[in-house]
Design a protein around this motif. Structure first.
Motif, PDB file in Angstrom:
ATOM      1  N   ILE A   1      12.675   5.605  -3.098  1.00  0.00           N
ATOM      2  CA  ILE A   1      11.887   6.606  -3.367  1.00  0.00           C
ATOM      3  C   ILE A   1      10.808   6.694  -2.062  1.00  0.00           C
ATOM      4  O   ILE A   1      10.734   8.077  -1.468  1.00  0.00           O
ATOM      5  CB  ILE A   1      11.288   6.970  -4.707  1.00  0.00           C
ATOM      6  CG1 ILE A   1      12.567   7.213  -5.612  1.00  0.00           C
ATOM      7  CG2 ILE A   1      10.508   8.205  -4.485  1.00  0.00           C
ATOM      8  CD1 ILE A   1      12.230   7.147  -7.028  1.00  0.00           C
ATOM      9  N   THR A   2      10.045   5.817  -1.873  1.00  0.00           N
ATOM     10  CA  THR A   2       9.068   5.833  -0.851  1.00  0.00           C
ATOM     11  C   THR A   2       9.803   5.899   0.589  1.00  0.00           C
ATOM     12  O   THR A   2       9.290   6.930   1.440  1.00  0.00           O
ATOM     13  CB  THR A   2       8.371   4.547  -0.999  1.00  0.00           C
ATOM     14  OG1 THR A   2       7.845   4.151  -2.207  1.00  0.00           O
ATOM     15  CG2 THR A   2       7.282   4.491   0.111  1.00  0.00           C
TER      16      THR A   2
ATOM     17  N   LEU B   1      12.622   7.703   1.114  1.00  0.00           N
ATOM     18  CA  LEU B   1      13.241   8.970   1.187  1.00  0.00           C
ATOM     19  C   LEU B   1      12.026  10.046   1.458  1.00  0.00           C
ATOM     20  O   LEU B   1      12.229  11.119   2.075  1.00  0.00           O
ATOM     21  CB  LEU B   1      13.894   9.156  -0.279  1.00  0.00           C
ATOM     22  CG  LEU B   1      15.313   8.545  -0.040  1.00  0.00           C
ATOM     23  CD1 LEU B   1      15.854   8.910  -1.534  1.00  0.00           C
ATOM     24  CD2 LEU B   1      16.071   9.071   0.955  1.00  0.00           C
ATOM     25  N   TYR B   2      10.960   9.818   0.423  1.00  0.00           N
ATOM     26  CA  TYR B   2       9.974  11.179   0.374  1.00  0.00           C
ATOM     27  C   TYR B   2       8.505  10.703   1.460  1.00  0.00           C
ATOM     28  O   TYR B   2       7.893  11.564   1.626  1.00  0.00           O
ATOM     29  CB  TYR B   2       9.629  11.370  -0.803  1.00  0.00           C
ATOM     30  CG  TYR B   2      10.828  11.783  -1.658  1.00  0.00           C
ATOM     31  CD1 TYR B   2      11.210  13.373  -1.380  1.00  0.00           C
ATOM     32  CD2 TYR B   2      11.453  10.976  -2.360  1.00  0.00           C
ATOM     33  CE1 TYR B   2      12.189  13.797  -2.265  1.00  0.00           C
ATOM     34  CE2 TYR B   2      12.661  11.646  -3.368  1.00  0.00           C
ATOM     35  CZ  TYR B   2      12.935  12.789  -3.149  1.00  0.00           C
ATOM     36  OH  TYR B   2      13.942  13.330  -3.678  1.00  0.00           O
ATOM     37  N   GLY B   3       8.145   9.452   1.429  1.00  0.00           N
ATOM     38  CA  GLY B   3       7.222   9.277   1.975  1.00  0.00           C
ATOM     39  C   GLY B   3       5.918   8.972   0.959  1.00  0.00           C
ATOM     40  O   GLY B   3       5.883   9.903  -0.047  1.00  0.00           O
ATOM     41  N   THR B   4       4.928   8.147   1.137  1.00  0.00           N
ATOM     42  CA  THR B   4       3.887   7.980   0.446  1.00  0.00           C
ATOM     43  C   THR B   4       2.888   9.288   0.126  1.00  0.00           C
ATOM     44  O   THR B   4       2.376   9.695  -0.872  1.00  0.00           O
ATOM     45  CB  THR B   4       2.696   6.939   0.745  1.00  0.00           C
ATOM     46  OG1 THR B   4       3.679   5.629   0.782  1.00  0.00           O
ATOM     47  CG2 THR B   4       1.792   6.513  -0.041  1.00  0.00           C
ATOM     48  N   GLU B   5       2.895   9.978   1.322  1.00  0.00           N
ATOM     49  CA  GLU B   5       1.773  11.055   1.331  1.00  0.00           C
ATOM     50  C   GLU B   5       2.282  12.281   0.446  1.00  0.00           C
ATOM     51  O   GLU B   5       1.685  12.743  -0.414  1.00  0.00           O
ATOM     52  CB  GLU B   5       1.603  11.732   2.773  1.00  0.00           C
ATOM     53  CG  GLU B   5       0.788  10.439   3.540  1.00  0.00           C
ATOM     54  CD  GLU B   5       0.746  11.018   4.849  1.00  0.00           C
ATOM     55  OE1 GLU B   5       1.088  12.174   5.272  1.00  0.00           O
ATOM     56  OE2 GLU B   5       0.120  10.285   5.761  1.00  0.00           O
TER      57      GLU B   5
ATOM     58  N   GLU C   1       0.832  -1.223   0.123  1.00  0.00           N
ATOM     59  CA  GLU C   1      -0.003   0.028   0.040  1.00  0.00           C
ATOM     60  C   GLU C   1       0.829   1.278   0.074  1.00  0.00           C
ATOM     61  O   GLU C   1       0.381   2.327  -0.481  1.00  0.00           O
ATOM     62  CB  GLU C   1      -0.943   0.091   1.037  1.00  0.00           C
ATOM     63  CG  GLU C   1      -2.016   1.098   1.097  1.00  0.00           C
ATOM     64  CD  GLU C   1      -3.077   1.042   2.256  1.00  0.00           C
ATOM     65  OE1 GLU C   1      -3.178   1.806   2.996  1.00  0.00           O
ATOM     66  OE2 GLU C   1      -3.555  -0.154   2.467  1.00  0.00           O
ATOM     67  N   SER C   2       2.080   1.016   0.557  1.00  0.00           N
ATOM     68  CA  SER C   2       2.989   2.354   0.540  1.00  0.00           C
ATOM     69  C   SER C   2       3.522   2.743  -0.782  1.00  0.00           C
ATOM     70  O   SER C   2       3.723   3.763  -1.128  1.00  0.00           O
ATOM     71  CB  SER C   2       4.200   2.182   1.486  1.00  0.00           C
ATOM     72  OG  SER C   2       4.991   0.986   0.997  1.00  0.00           O
ATOM     73  N   ASP C   3       3.280   1.729  -1.786  1.00  0.00           N
ATOM     74  CA  ASP C   3       3.957   2.136  -3.078  1.00  0.00           C
ATOM     75  C   ASP C   3       2.764   2.163  -4.230  1.00  0.00           C
ATOM     76  O   ASP C   3       2.781   2.412  -5.291  1.00  0.00           O
ATOM     77  CB  ASP C   3       4.733   0.911  -3.818  1.00  0.00           C
ATOM     78  CG  ASP C   3       5.775   0.453  -3.106  1.00  0.00           C
ATOM     79  OD1 ASP C   3       6.265   1.451  -2.702  1.00  0.00           O
ATOM     80  OD2 ASP C   3       6.223  -0.631  -3.233  1.00  0.00           O
ATOM     81  N   ILE C   4       1.622   2.919  -3.505  1.00  0.00           N
ATOM     82  CA  ILE C   4       0.323   3.135  -4.294  1.00  0.00           C
ATOM     83  C   ILE C   4       0.592   4.349  -5.280  1.00  0.00           C
ATOM     84  O   ILE C   4      -0.095   4.372  -6.251  1.00  0.00           O
ATOM     85  CB  ILE C   4      -0.695   3.633  -3.277  1.00  0.00           C
ATOM     86  CG1 ILE C   4      -2.168   3.497  -4.358  1.00  0.00           C
ATOM     87  CG2 ILE C   4      -0.655   4.788  -2.715  1.00  0.00           C
ATOM     88  CD1 ILE C   4      -2.649   1.891  -4.531  1.00  0.00           C
ATOM     89  N   TRP C   5       1.534   5.271  -4.877  1.00  0.00           N
ATOM     90  CA  TRP C   5       1.842   6.189  -5.878  1.00  0.00           C
ATOM     91  C   TRP C   5       2.456   5.838  -7.168  1.00  0.00           C
ATOM     92  O   TRP C   5       2.506   6.575  -8.113  1.00  0.00           O
ATOM     93  CB  TRP C   5       2.767   7.377  -4.954  1.00  0.00           C
ATOM     94  CG  TRP C   5       4.033   6.669  -4.850  1.00  0.00           C
ATOM     95  CD1 TRP C   5       4.383   5.792  -3.572  1.00  0.00           C
ATOM     96  CD2 TRP C   5       5.423   6.498  -5.520  1.00  0.00           C
ATOM     97  NE1 TRP C   5       5.713   5.290  -3.547  1.00  0.00           N
ATOM     98  CE2 TRP C   5       6.113   5.588  -4.947  1.00  0.00           C
ATOM     99  CE3 TRP C   5       5.589   7.142  -6.738  1.00  0.00           C
ATOM    100  CZ2 TRP C   5       7.399   5.537  -5.353  1.00  0.00           C
ATOM    101  CZ3 TRP C   5       7.093   6.855  -7.451  1.00  0.00           C
ATOM    102  CH2 TRP C   5       7.808   6.232  -6.618  1.00  0.00           C
TER     103      TRP C   5
END
Length: 152
Positions: A40-41, A43-47, A3-7
């Motif tokens: 990337i997730t 480093l920056y976060g999902t939000e 779910e954290s890679d939804i972006w």
């Protein structure tokens, strides 16, 4: 995919391939894609990633992949350079480094509605004459053959 890679659903992989200078998605190993997405997730976060525009995400992923794919990018550049070198040496053999002159009468013989392929064929036949023409096989040439025997 977690779910954290939804972006990552917003990514345009064709644009990323284009930014990297590759020709196909197969040039990027799946493990390196996953590693890049996780990094990337982290480093920056999902939000934060969900608030970015798709073009910004593509550039971010392409930049990260450039770092991971240095070897593949260098190999692709070497391959392109090798192909260009072969084209220069095989397709355009200029004698003594001279420039081929085009006679204006050659241009008059061309069809004004001809496409680029026809024009290239015309000039390649004119300037890159093949001595290995197989069209004239009936011509005996300078070879003396034994015409008295039968060969099986």
């Amino acid at each position: 995919m977690s779910e954290s890679d939804i972006w990552s659903f917003q990514l345009d992989w064709l644009n990323i391939i284009n930014l990297l200078g590759f020709h196909s998605i197969n040039q990027i190993p799946e493990t390196k894609k996953q590693k890049t997405l996780k990094k990337i997730t982290k480093l920056y976060g999902t939000e934060v990633l969900l608030t970015l525009k798709p073009n910004e995400l593509d550039e971010l992923v392409a930049d990260e992949l450039k770092i991971l794919l240095k070897r593949e990018i260098m190999e692709d550049a070497r391959q392109k350079e090798k192909i260009e070198r072969e084209i220069r040496h095989k397709v355009l053999p200029l004698k003594n480094g001279k420039i081929l002159g085009i006679n204006m009468s050659d241009l008059r013989d061309l069809d004004p509605n001809a496409d680029m392929d026809e024009i290239m064929k015309y000039f390649s036949k004119k300037f890159l004459k093949n001595d290995d023409n197989d069209e004239n096989d009936d011509d005996p040439g300078d070879i003396d053959e034994d015409k008295t025997g039968i060969y099986i």
